[in-house]
Design a protein around this motif. Structure first.
Motif, PDB file in Angstrom:
ATOM      1  N   GLY A   1       0.480  -1.205  23.231  1.00  0.00           N
ATOM      2  CA  GLY A   1       0.371  -0.242  24.323  1.00  0.00           C
ATOM      3  C   GLY A   1       1.447  -0.442  25.382  1.00  0.00           C
ATOM      4  O   GLY A   1       2.054   0.528  25.859  1.00  0.00           O
ATOM      5  N   LEU A   2       1.706  -1.691  25.747  1.00  0.00           N
ATOM      6  CA  LEU A   2       2.776  -1.962  26.718  1.00  0.00           C
ATOM      7  C   LEU A   2       4.153  -1.649  26.143  1.00  0.00           C
ATOM      8  O   LEU A   2       5.062  -1.256  26.888  1.00  0.00           O
ATOM      9  CB  LEU A   2       2.705  -3.414  27.185  1.00  0.00           C
ATOM     10  CG  LEU A   2       1.530  -3.739  28.108  1.00  0.00           C
ATOM     11  CD1 LEU A   2       1.496  -5.224  28.417  1.00  0.00           C
ATOM     12  CD2 LEU A   2       1.599  -2.927  29.379  1.00  0.00           C
ATOM     13  N   MET A   3       4.310  -1.806  24.837  1.00  0.00           N
ATOM     14  CA  MET A   3       5.578  -1.436  24.215  1.00  0.00           C
ATOM     15  C   MET A   3       5.842   0.059  24.349  1.00  0.00           C
ATOM     16  O   MET A   3       6.955   0.471  24.682  1.00  0.00           O
ATOM     17  CB  MET A   3       5.587  -1.833  22.736  1.00  0.00           C
ATOM     18  CG  MET A   3       6.874  -1.450  22.021  1.00  0.00           C
ATOM     19  SD  MET A   3       6.750  -1.408  20.246  1.00  0.00           S
ATOM     20  CE  MET A   3       5.593  -0.105  19.960  1.00  0.00           C
ATOM     21  N   PHE A   4       4.803   0.881  24.116  1.00  0.00           N
ATOM     22  CA  PHE A   4       4.972   2.327  24.285  1.00  0.00           C
ATOM     23  C   PHE A   4       5.306   2.671  25.739  1.00  0.00           C
ATOM     24  O   PHE A   4       6.146   3.539  26.000  1.00  0.00           O
ATOM     25  CB  PHE A   4       3.720   3.082  23.843  1.00  0.00           C
ATOM     26  CG  PHE A   4       3.636   3.288  22.362  1.00  0.00           C
ATOM     27  CD1 PHE A   4       4.578   4.029  21.688  1.00  0.00           C
ATOM     28  CD2 PHE A   4       2.586   2.739  21.647  1.00  0.00           C
ATOM     29  CE1 PHE A   4       4.495   4.223  20.327  1.00  0.00           C
ATOM     30  CE2 PHE A   4       2.492   2.928  20.288  1.00  0.00           C
ATOM     31  CZ  PHE A   4       3.454   3.666  19.611  1.00  0.00           C
ATOM     32  N   LEU A   5       4.659   1.991  26.684  1.00  0.00           N
ATOM     33  CA  LEU A   5       4.959   2.230  28.093  1.00  0.00           C
ATOM     34  C   LEU A   5       6.411   1.862  28.411  1.00  0.00           C
ATOM     35  O   LEU A   5       7.121   2.627  29.083  1.00  0.00           O
ATOM     36  CB  LEU A   5       3.998   1.433  28.977  1.00  0.00           C
ATOM     37  CG  LEU A   5       4.232   1.520  30.474  1.00  0.00           C
ATOM     38  CD1 LEU A   5       4.003   2.935  30.975  1.00  0.00           C
ATOM     39  CD2 LEU A   5       3.338   0.540  31.204  1.00  0.00           C
ATOM     40  N   MET A   6       6.859   0.727  27.921  1.00  0.00           N
ATOM     41  CA  MET A   6       8.240   0.299  28.180  1.00  0.00           C
ATOM     42  C   MET A   6       9.247   1.214  27.484  1.00  0.00           C
ATOM     43  O   MET A   6      10.321   1.474  28.034  1.00  0.00           O
ATOM     44  CB  MET A   6       8.453  -1.143  27.714  1.00  0.00           C
ATOM     45  CG  MET A   6       7.764  -2.159  28.562  1.00  0.00           C
ATOM     46  SD  MET A   6       8.410  -2.085  30.231  1.00  0.00           S
ATOM     47  CE  MET A   6       6.924  -2.316  31.134  1.00  0.00           C
ATOM     48  N   LEU A   7       8.906   1.695  26.294  1.00  0.00           N
ATOM     49  CA  LEU A   7       9.809   2.642  25.623  1.00  0.00           C
ATOM     50  C   LEU A   7       9.933   3.933  26.414  1.00  0.00           C
ATOM     51  O   LEU A   7      11.015   4.526  26.488  1.00  0.00           O
ATOM     52  CB  LEU A   7       9.319   2.947  24.206  1.00  0.00           C
ATOM     53  CG  LEU A   7       9.553   1.873  23.157  1.00  0.00           C
ATOM     54  CD1 LEU A   7       8.902   2.268  21.849  1.00  0.00           C
ATOM     55  CD2 LEU A   7      11.029   1.615  22.966  1.00  0.00           C
TER      56      LEU A   7
END
Length: 179
Positions: free
Chosen positions: A65-71
């Motif tokens: 989930g944090l990866m999608f936010l950072m992307l």
């Protein structure tokens, strides 16, 4: 099962393992013996292993989930960090329910006002977390592709938070309080 033999103080059953990984090694049952035999591997750690697997899968969900936010923030075509404001909603969302659980006795079978207020506030926080990226995209602060990535990250993070409360929130033999 090969058979059983009687020994000294108690009775120890000798059982031959039939799993391919055991290679036919004998296994000793310590249920009725004085504790001198070797216990079956993994017999007492089943619930602990389930908790560790749940914790690892929830950690993986949070990382995705944090990866999608950072992307949604850091990809070169988007390059706007306004969506990081949803991190405040991630932090705030479990707080009302945690406070209500501390204040309310769970023995009451009917619903009470404190828990209902906590669910209402949590719902408002979650809806705000989904609305903020849409408002940013409508105001043209971020692109719609970044908005879609942030909304995907929101879905995964809030599902992870819900999963945490479902797995570790009950007061059974394995709970989050022992961590």
């Amino acid at each position: 099962m090969a058979g059983s033999t009687a020994h000294g103080k108690g009775r120890t059953a000798e059982v031959t393992c039939v799993l391919p990984s055991c290679h036919g090694l004998p296994i000793h049952d310590t249920s009725s013996s004085g504790g001198d035999a070797v216990p079956f591997p993994g017999s007492g750690t089943r619930s602990a292993m389930a908790g560790i697997k749940a914790l690892i899968s929830l950690s993986f969900g949070g990382a995705v989930g944090l990866m999608f936010l950072m992307l949604g923030c850091a990809l070169p075509q988007y390059n706007q960090y306004w969506p990081l404001f949803v991190l405040f909603f991630y932090i705030l969302s479990p707080i009302p329910y945690c406070i209500a659980r501390r204040l309310v006795d769970d023995t009451d079978a009917t619903s009470n006002a404190c828990k209902e207020l906590a669910v209402f506030l949590t719902t408002g926080i979650v809806v705000s977390a989904f609305g903020l990226p849409i408002v940013f995209a409508r105001a043209e602060l971020i692109y719609w592709g970044a908005c879609a990535l942030v909304l995907t990250g929101n879905t995964v993070i809030f599902a992870t938070i819900l999963g945490f409360f479902l797995v570790f929130g009950s007061n059974d033999d394995f709970s989050w309080q022992q961590w």
